[in-house]
Motif scaffolding. Structure first.
Motif, PDB file in Angstrom:
ATOM      1  N   GLY A  24       0.817  -1.203   0.000  1.00 38.31           N
ATOM      2  CA  GLY A  24       0.000   0.000   0.000  1.00 38.31           C
ATOM      3  C   GLY A  24       0.853   1.257   0.000  1.00 38.31           C
ATOM      4  O   GLY A  24       1.813   1.358   0.780  1.00 38.31           O
ATOM      5  N   VAL A  25       0.517   2.200  -0.875  1.00 36.80           N
ATOM      6  CA  VAL A  25       1.191   3.499  -0.922  1.00 36.80           C
ATOM      7  C   VAL A  25       0.150   4.576  -0.646  1.00 36.80           C
ATOM      8  O   VAL A  25      -0.911   4.601  -1.276  1.00 36.80           O
ATOM      9  CB  VAL A  25       1.830   3.753  -2.306  1.00 36.80           C
ATOM     10  CG1 VAL A  25       2.424   5.162  -2.366  1.00 36.80           C
ATOM     11  CG2 VAL A  25       2.900   2.711  -2.607  1.00 36.80           C
ATOM     12  N   ASP A  26       0.448   5.451   0.295  1.00 34.70           N
ATOM     13  CA  ASP A  26      -0.459   6.563   0.580  1.00 34.70           C
ATOM     14  C   ASP A  26       0.345   7.680   1.240  1.00 34.70           C
ATOM     15  O   ASP A  26       1.377   7.420   1.877  1.00 34.70           O
ATOM     16  CB  ASP A  26      -1.601   6.126   1.506  1.00 34.70           C
ATOM     17  CG  ASP A  26      -2.850   6.991   1.344  1.00 34.70           C
ATOM     18  OD1 ASP A  26      -3.809   6.537   0.702  1.00 34.70           O
ATOM     19  OD2 ASP A  26      -2.852   8.135   1.848  1.00 34.70           O
ATOM     20  N   HIS A  27      -0.145   8.922   1.092  1.00 31.08           N
ATOM     21  CA  HIS A  27       0.568  10.048   1.696  1.00 31.08           C
ATOM     22  C   HIS A  27       0.056  10.343   3.108  1.00 31.08           C
ATOM     23  O   HIS A  27       0.575  11.234   3.762  1.00 31.08           O
ATOM     24  CB  HIS A  27       0.431  11.294   0.815  1.00 31.08           C
ATOM     25  CG  HIS A  27      -0.954  11.867   0.789  1.00 31.08           C
ATOM     26  ND1 HIS A  27      -1.924  11.405  -0.045  1.00 31.08           N
ATOM     27  CD2 HIS A  27      -1.518  12.865   1.515  1.00 31.08           C
ATOM     28  CE1 HIS A  27      -3.039  12.096   0.152  1.00 31.08           C
ATOM     29  NE2 HIS A  27      -2.819  12.975   1.096  1.00 31.08           N
ATOM     30  N   GLN A  28      -0.936   9.569   3.570  1.00 27.82           N
ATOM     31  CA  GLN A  28      -1.500   9.766   4.897  1.00 27.82           C
ATOM     32  C   GLN A  28      -1.161   8.564   5.767  1.00 27.82           C
ATOM     33  O   GLN A  28      -1.574   7.441   5.471  1.00 27.82           O
ATOM     34  CB  GLN A  28      -3.036   9.898   4.796  1.00 27.82           C
ATOM     35  CG  GLN A  28      -3.594  11.173   5.398  1.00 27.82           C
ATOM     36  CD  GLN A  28      -5.092  11.269   5.182  1.00 27.82           C
ATOM     37  OE1 GLN A  28      -5.546  11.531   4.071  1.00 27.82           O
ATOM     38  NE2 GLN A  28      -5.853  11.078   6.229  1.00 27.82           N
ATOM     39  N   GLN A  29      -0.430   8.765   6.859  1.00 24.42           N
ATOM     40  CA  GLN A  29      -0.042   7.651   7.717  1.00 24.42           C
ATOM     41  C   GLN A  29      -1.259   6.949   8.303  1.00 24.42           C
ATOM     42  O   GLN A  29      -1.278   5.723   8.458  1.00 24.42           O
ATOM     43  CB  GLN A  29       0.879   8.141   8.840  1.00 24.42           C
ATOM     44  CG  GLN A  29       1.400   7.030   9.741  1.00 24.42           C
ATOM     45  CD  GLN A  29       2.234   5.998   8.991  1.00 24.42           C
ATOM     46  OE1 GLN A  29       3.167   6.350   8.283  1.00 24.42           O
ATOM     47  NE2 GLN A  29       1.896   4.718   9.131  1.00 24.42           N
ATOM     48  N   SER A  30      -2.305   7.710   8.624  1.00 27.47           N
ATOM     49  CA  SER A  30      -3.505   7.088   9.197  1.00 27.47           C
ATOM     50  C   SER A  30      -4.147   6.111   8.216  1.00 27.47           C
ATOM     51  O   SER A  30      -4.715   5.091   8.625  1.00 27.47           O
ATOM     52  CB  SER A  30      -4.508   8.159   9.615  1.00 27.47           C
ATOM     53  OG  SER A  30      -4.817   9.022   8.536  1.00 27.47           O
ATOM     54  N   MET A  31      -4.077   6.403   6.917  1.00 25.74           N
ATOM     55  CA  MET A  31      -4.590   5.467   5.915  1.00 25.74           C
ATOM     56  C   MET A  31      -3.746   4.196   5.899  1.00 25.74           C
ATOM     57  O   MET A  31      -4.278   3.074   5.838  1.00 25.74           O
ATOM     58  CB  MET A  31      -4.581   6.116   4.533  1.00 25.74           C
ATOM     59  CG  MET A  31      -5.513   7.295   4.374  1.00 25.74           C
ATOM     60  SD  MET A  31      -7.262   6.822   4.378  1.00 25.74           S
ATOM     61  CE  MET A  31      -7.991   8.389   3.828  1.00 25.74           C
TER      62      MET A  31
ATOM     63  N   VAL B 168       4.126   1.965   2.236  1.00 21.38           N
ATOM     64  CA  VAL B 168       5.072   2.987   1.791  1.00 21.38           C
ATOM     65  C   VAL B 168       4.392   4.342   1.958  1.00 21.38           C
ATOM     66  O   VAL B 168       3.345   4.594   1.353  1.00 21.38           O
ATOM     67  CB  VAL B 168       5.494   2.777   0.325  1.00 21.38           C
ATOM     68  CG1 VAL B 168       6.482   3.868  -0.096  1.00 21.38           C
ATOM     69  CG2 VAL B 168       6.091   1.387   0.123  1.00 21.38           C
ATOM     70  N   LEU B 169       4.984   5.209   2.752  1.00 21.63           N
ATOM     71  CA  LEU B 169       4.423   6.531   3.013  1.00 21.63           C
ATOM     72  C   LEU B 169       4.996   7.551   2.039  1.00 21.63           C
ATOM     73  O   LEU B 169       6.198   7.694   1.906  1.00 21.63           O
ATOM     74  CB  LEU B 169       4.753   6.961   4.446  1.00 21.63           C
ATOM     75  CG  LEU B 169       4.293   8.363   4.866  1.00 21.63           C
ATOM     76  CD1 LEU B 169       2.771   8.458   4.863  1.00 21.63           C
ATOM     77  CD2 LEU B 169       4.851   8.710   6.256  1.00 21.63           C
ATOM     78  N   GLY B 170       4.100   8.276   1.350  1.00 22.11           N
ATOM     79  CA  GLY B 170       4.557   9.338   0.461  1.00 22.11           C
ATOM     80  C   GLY B 170       3.655   9.500  -0.744  1.00 22.11           C
ATOM     81  O   GLY B 170       2.666   8.783  -0.914  1.00 22.11           O
ATOM     82  N   ASP B 171       4.007  10.472  -1.570  1.00 26.07           N
ATOM     83  CA  ASP B 171       3.247  10.761  -2.787  1.00 26.07           C
ATOM     84  C   ASP B 171       3.803   9.981  -3.965  1.00 26.07           C
ATOM     85  O   ASP B 171       5.019   9.803  -4.092  1.00 26.07           O
ATOM     86  CB  ASP B 171       3.320  12.265  -3.098  1.00 26.07           C
ATOM     87  CG  ASP B 171       2.576  13.111  -2.078  1.00 26.07           C
ATOM     88  OD1 ASP B 171       1.425  12.758  -1.753  1.00 26.07           O
ATOM     89  OD2 ASP B 171       3.148  14.115  -1.611  1.00 26.07           O
TER      90      ASP B 171
END
Length: 266
Positions: free
Chosen positions: A91-98, A116-119
């Motif tokens: 999973g890739v997302d820019h929101q840690q809560s997601m 993976v955290l980021g855009d």
């Protein structure tokens, strides 16, 4: 001409059409908080998602025990609709809560997972490859859609599947912007415009439009929270909640969404 740049016809039209959705500065300047909110509760993977053309397109290309990369994953609805046959999800997302919600859902299902955290595509280099890459309800947030799509292709071994509304997801709020701010909202871009951008970038995409069988995400949320989300997105203060509630009541429940699946083989 570099077809991955913003100079191409379809790419330029897409970028300009998205820019027209910007909120005027005089409205943003007085907003009590950022209107660009994505509440985690609206994106949780419930395990009750209906089968759709997007899920079927992804599943067709997945080997038993394969890996799915979900870009803009939220709580993982797109990924977990594919487990099984997939046994590993990224999973890739820019929101840690997601990503926390994504990881919890994977743990509950006993599925191997990586977050993976980021855009995207900034974090593409740090993201593992997968048999199938899915990306649901992200495209209208991406002005440079061609390089975004090419970066998805670079991580897919078999297929990429995008899902997006046929029209901009905020189109339903157009009457509310007119009511509260006397602001007209654009008519475009559309899913067909997105497909044109990706074709212009050299991708042999397929486009299928269909009616979403699932109820709107907001239907599962407390009505008071729906009012709050809407009011924040409209850049209004909390004391306008009664007016927003009345406006939503007049607007009525939303009907089935018209969605599109854009897919291509790698």
């Amino acid at each position: 001409m570099d077809r991955t740049s913003g100079d191409g016809g379809a790419a330029a039209r897409w970028e300009q059409a998205l820019a027209a959705w910007g909120i005027p500065e005089h409205i943003l300047a007085q907003a009590p908080q950022s209107p660009w909110i994505h509440p985690v509760a609206l994106f949780v993977a419930t395990g009750q998602e209906p089968d759709t053309p997007s899920h079927r397109a992804a599943r067709e290309a997945l080997p038993e025990g394969g890996t799915v990369l979900d870009v803009g994953c939220g709580g993982g609805r797109a990924a977990f609709a594919l487990t099984p046959p997939a046994a590993r999800v990224v999973g890739v997302d820019h929101q840690q809560s997601m990503l926390d919600s994504f990881a919890a859902a994977a743990g509950e299902r006993g599925v191997e997972h990586v977050e993976v955290l980021g855009d995207w595509p900034d974090v593409a280099a740090a993201t593992p490859e997968a048999d199938v890459v899915v990306c649901h309800h992200v495209a209208y947030n991406v002005s440079a859609l061609a390089p975004f799509g090419l970066a998805l292709s670079a991580k897919a071994r078999r297929r990429v599947v995008l899902e997006l509304p046929v029209r901009h997801p905020l189109s339903r709020m157009a009457p509310l912007w007119q009511r509260f701010w006397d602001l007209d909202r654009p008519l475009g871009p559309t899913a067909r415009d997105a497909a044109d951008v990706l074709r212009e970038a050299g991708l042999a995409v397929r486009l299928e439009e269909w009616d979403d069988p699932a109820p709107p995400r907001e239907a599962a949320v407390d009505p008071a929270e729906q009012v709050r989300y809407t009011r924040v997105r409209l850049c209004l203060p909390a004391d306008r909640d009664p007016e927003v509630a009345a406006a939503l009541a007049e607007l009525g429940p939303s009907g089935p969404r018209r969605l599109a699946t854009i897919s291509w083989d790698v």
